[in-house]
Scaffold this motif. Sequence first.
Motif, PDB file in Angstrom:
ATOM      1  N   THR A  29      -5.892  -7.985   3.628  1.00  0.00           N
ATOM      2  CA  THR A  29      -5.642  -6.582   2.570  1.00  0.00           C
ATOM      3  C   THR A  29      -6.631  -5.794   2.722  1.00  0.00           C
ATOM      4  OG1 THR A  29      -4.565  -8.274   1.057  1.00  0.00           O
ATOM      5  CG2 THR A  29      -5.200  -6.181   0.034  1.00  0.00           C
ATOM      6  N   ARG A  45       0.821  -1.237  -0.108  1.00  0.00           N
ATOM      7  CA  ARG A  45       0.081  -0.078  -0.160  1.00  0.00           C
ATOM      8  C   ARG A  45       1.017   1.227  -0.004  1.00  0.00           C
ATOM      9  NH1 ARG A  45      -4.378   2.190   4.458  1.00  0.00           N
ATOM     10  NH2 ARG A  45      -4.527   4.184   3.412  1.00  0.00           N
ATOM     11  N   TYR A  50      -5.961  -1.811   3.407  1.00  0.00           N
ATOM     12  CA  TYR A  50      -6.495  -0.661   2.344  1.00  0.00           C
ATOM     13  C   TYR A  50      -7.606  -0.020   2.834  1.00  0.00           C
ATOM     14  CZ  TYR A  50      -2.936  -1.970  -1.104  1.00  0.00           C
ATOM     15  OH  TYR A  50      -1.680  -2.187  -1.738  1.00  0.00           O
ATOM     16  N   GLU A  88      -3.671   6.114   7.297  1.00  0.00           N
ATOM     17  CA  GLU A  88      -2.314   6.301   6.828  1.00  0.00           C
ATOM     18  C   GLU A  88      -1.019   6.427   8.075  1.00  0.00           C
ATOM     19  OE1 GLU A  88      -1.536   8.775   3.471  1.00  0.00           O
ATOM     20  OE2 GLU A  88      -3.492   8.589   2.563  1.00  0.00           O
ATOM     21  N   GLU A 121      -2.115  -1.162  -6.377  1.00  0.00           N
ATOM     22  CA  GLU A 121      -3.518  -1.179  -6.054  1.00  0.00           C
ATOM     23  C   GLU A 121      -3.812  -2.546  -5.454  1.00  0.00           C
ATOM     24  OE1 GLU A 121      -5.794  -0.654  -9.555  1.00  0.00           O
ATOM     25  OE2 GLU A 121      -4.691   0.749 -10.384  1.00  0.00           O
ATOM     26  N   MET A 122      -4.866  -2.340  -4.696  1.00  0.00           N
ATOM     27  CA  MET A 122      -5.247  -3.459  -3.571  1.00  0.00           C
ATOM     28  C   MET A 122      -5.361  -5.181  -4.339  1.00  0.00           C
ATOM     29  SD  MET A 122      -8.735  -3.371  -1.268  1.00  0.00           S
ATOM     30  CE  MET A 122      -9.730  -4.994  -1.147  1.00  0.00           C
TER      31      MET A 122
END
Length: 96
Positions: free
Chosen positions: A69, A37, A73, A78, A42-43
Amino acid sequence: MRYLIVTCLALLPGATLAANPDCEVMGGIVDKIVAERVEGTEMMAAMETVAADYTGDQERFVGTIPHLTDWVYNGLPEEHLTAEAGQAFATQCAAQ
């Protein structure tokens, strides 16, 4: 005697974590997903990349990767995308 052994193990710091090595493996998975991430992967690509590492005896962990995941995500802010994320997950997993 069993009661004494269980009681002693419960008093040892980290004994629960050592008793559940799956939590450590899943913590490592979280670390790998966090790294993906942070890199901007991308996931779906992150899931595939991480899952490719789990074969043989560890293939049983592949089923946890979509859930972990999604959590990393879509649920992990963050500011928590650090090197400590996996260990924090493993600690919480072991506490369950």
